[in-house]
Design a protein around this motif. Structure first.
Motif, PDB file in Angstrom:
ATOM      1  N   ALA A 133       6.284   5.304 -10.163  1.00 53.16           N
ATOM      2  CA  ALA A 133       6.724   3.992  -9.698  1.00 53.16           C
ATOM      3  C   ALA A 133       7.733   4.108  -8.564  1.00 53.16           C
ATOM      4  O   ALA A 133       7.669   3.352  -7.575  1.00 53.16           O
ATOM      5  CB  ALA A 133       7.319   3.204 -10.863  1.00 53.16           C
ATOM      6  N   CYS A 134       8.646   5.076  -8.665  1.00 57.50           N
ATOM      7  CA  CYS A 134       9.602   5.290  -7.567  1.00 57.50           C
ATOM      8  C   CYS A 134       8.894   5.729  -6.293  1.00 57.50           C
ATOM      9  O   CYS A 134       9.246   5.293  -5.183  1.00 57.50           O
ATOM     10  CB  CYS A 134      10.640   6.330  -7.984  1.00 57.50           C
ATOM     11  SG  CYS A 134      11.773   5.787  -9.279  1.00 57.50           S
ATOM     12  N   GLY A 135       7.897   6.583  -6.434  1.00 56.84           N
ATOM     13  CA  GLY A 135       7.141   7.011  -5.260  1.00 56.84           C
ATOM     14  C   GLY A 135       6.395   5.870  -4.594  1.00 56.84           C
ATOM     15  O   GLY A 135       6.364   5.752  -3.361  1.00 56.84           O
ATOM     16  N   LEU A 136       5.789   4.994  -5.387  1.00 61.56           N
ATOM     17  CA  LEU A 136       5.084   3.846  -4.818  1.00 61.56           C
ATOM     18  C   LEU A 136       6.054   2.889  -4.139  1.00 61.56           C
ATOM     19  O   LEU A 136       5.747   2.334  -3.062  1.00 61.56           O
ATOM     20  CB  LEU A 136       4.316   3.125  -5.916  1.00 61.56           C
ATOM     21  CG  LEU A 136       3.117   3.886  -6.508  1.00 61.56           C
ATOM     22  CD1 LEU A 136       2.563   3.159  -7.713  1.00 61.56           C
ATOM     23  CD2 LEU A 136       2.035   4.080  -5.450  1.00 61.56           C
ATOM     24  N   ALA A 137       7.241   2.675  -4.744  1.00 61.45           N
ATOM     25  CA  ALA A 137       8.235   1.801  -4.119  1.00 61.45           C
ATOM     26  C   ALA A 137       8.741   2.390  -2.805  1.00 61.45           C
ATOM     27  O   ALA A 137       8.899   1.673  -1.806  1.00 61.45           O
ATOM     28  CB  ALA A 137       9.392   1.569  -5.086  1.00 61.45           C
ATOM     29  N   LEU A 138       8.985   3.695  -2.788  1.00 62.60           N
ATOM     30  CA  LEU A 138       9.431   4.344  -1.550  1.00 62.60           C
ATOM     31  C   LEU A 138       8.356   4.293  -0.483  1.00 62.60           C
ATOM     32  O   LEU A 138       8.643   4.084   0.712  1.00 62.60           O
ATOM     33  CB  LEU A 138       9.821   5.792  -1.846  1.00 62.60           C
ATOM     34  CG  LEU A 138      10.285   6.634  -0.656  1.00 62.60           C
ATOM     35  CD1 LEU A 138      11.508   6.032   0.006  1.00 62.60           C
ATOM     36  CD2 LEU A 138      10.562   8.070  -1.100  1.00 62.60           C
ATOM     37  N   LEU A 139       7.104   4.454  -0.879  1.00 66.20           N
ATOM     38  CA  LEU A 139       6.001   4.407   0.078  1.00 66.20           C
ATOM     39  C   LEU A 139       5.855   3.031   0.707  1.00 66.20           C
ATOM     40  O   LEU A 139       5.487   2.902   1.880  1.00 66.20           O
ATOM     41  CB  LEU A 139       4.702   4.804  -0.618  1.00 66.20           C
ATOM     42  CG  LEU A 139       3.451   4.944   0.242  1.00 66.20           C
ATOM     43  CD1 LEU A 139       3.622   6.050   1.267  1.00 66.20           C
ATOM     44  CD2 LEU A 139       2.230   5.217  -0.620  1.00 66.20           C
TER      45      LEU A 139
END
Length: 362
Positions: A186-192
């Motif tokens: 989820a953090c990776g998707l938000a950062l992306l």
């Protein structure tokens, strides 16, 4: 000397795996040299490309560790402690063997790179690679050797860490990594979603997503084993499901990485061209070969982990054969495990790819 003697006396299949590690290391080293030459030719903005070039290096290191774990020469045997070949020394021998294979690949990468640039014996292929590899500019020797040393050093350290003697863990279930994996993804998707197309945020988001799926992989494999045993299972489904649950910790991490690679490939097919189209080709004309190298290393790591699991189940197979179980039972159980993993991974890959494509097109 011990590592060289063990390596020389290995079977042809083991030698082939080491050659595959050397080939993967050659590919990742060539990409690092390409990024270095590109950085010398550009005025700035090469740091994101270096981060993307580290992705094939990480996949190569994972494959090298998986190969070292299946090497029969590094498996402790009875009586070896008496001659000074305990688990610690065998782990060090495996680290040295891995470093030698990776060093061979790095040397091949340097030779191929210099040959295509025309620095050794003129320009091959009518100079087709001269412009791509910036043959007109000098290549920093110290920086090139430093980048090429990353693979042998990292792979040998990771091998020694993975094969070090550890006490058996109790009370640890494969499902414990699922919450952390979901949070990282989820953090990776938000950062992306908020990262600049040409900045370091995109590769950092990819690392977070891959790490999240790798953490959740053992829990996914365990859940697939539970699915096989659901609703009044017979002996065959019980055998397949219990075996998959026991192997979840070993197969889960490479399975999660392979899911991340599949999601990235599907994202490239789903994402529409737009302002972030450059994020899908981070290494320019070498993006497709780099993606192919990562996919092959991820698939090879999973297959090698499956071989390790098969070696660990040798006593169980022998016991079943002594009880009169036909060979078709073991093959059918293996097919059930593969089908269960496929049924669990396909929806996960599709869902992550949809969310990633949505984040890229924002």
């Amino acid at each position: 000397m011990l590592a060289l003697r063990l390596g020389r006396g290995s079977r042809p299949v083991v030698q082939l795996r080491r050659l595959l590690v050397a080939a993967a290391c050659a590919g990742s080293g060539f990409l690092l040299l390409y990024v270095l030459a590109d950085a010398e030719a550009r005025s700035g903005g090469s740091f994101p490309r270096l981060l993307w070039a580290l992705v094939p290096l990480a996949a190569t290191v994972q494959f090298a560790v998986a190969v070292a774990r299946t090497d029969p020469a590094t498996r402790p045997r009875e009586g070896l402690d008496a001659v000074g070949l305990g688990p610690v020394r065998l782990a060090l021998a495996a680290a040295v063997s891995t470093a030698v294979a990776c060093a061979l690949g790095s040397a091949l990468a340097l030779a191929a790179f210099l040959h295509l640039r025309g620095d050794l014996t003129g320009l091959p292929f009518d100079g087709a690679g001269a412009g791509l590899l910036h043959a007109g500019r000098p290549l920093p020797v110290a920086a090139a050797l430093t980048l090429l040393a990353l693979a042998p050093l990292t792979a040998s350290a990771a091998t020694a860490l993975a094969l070090r003697p550890r006490p058996p863990r109790s009370g640890m279930a494969p499902q414990t990594g699922v919450p952390w994996g979901v949070a990282l993804t989820a953090c990776g998707l938000a950062l992306l979603a908020y990262a600049h197309p040409g900045g370091p945020g995109v590769p950092a988001a990819g690392v977070l997503i891959t790490g999240g799926l790798a953490l959740a992989g053992p829990g996914l494999a365990y859940a697939c084993g539970t699915l096989v045993q659901a609703v009044r299972p017979g002996a065959l489904r019980l055998l397949a499901g219990r075996t998959l649950q026991e192997e979840a910790s070993r197969l889960g991490r490479p399975l999660g990485v392979l899911c991340a690679v599949g999601a990235a490939a599907l994202t490239a097919a789903l994402a529409a061209p737009g302002p972030r189209g450059g994020a899908l080709t981070p290494l320019g004309p070498l993006t497709v070969p780099a993606a192919g190298l990562v996919a092959l290393c991820a698939a090879a790591s999973l297959l090698t982990a499956a071989v390790e699991s098969r070696q660990a189940r040798s006593a169980t197979r022998e016991a079943l054969r002594e009880l009169g179980a036909p060979g078709t039972v073991l093959r059918t159980a293996a097919g059930l495990r593969a089908a269960a993993l496929l049924a669990g991974c396909v929806p996960l890959v599709w869902g992550v790819a949809q969310l990633t494509a949505l984040a890229l097109t924002r």
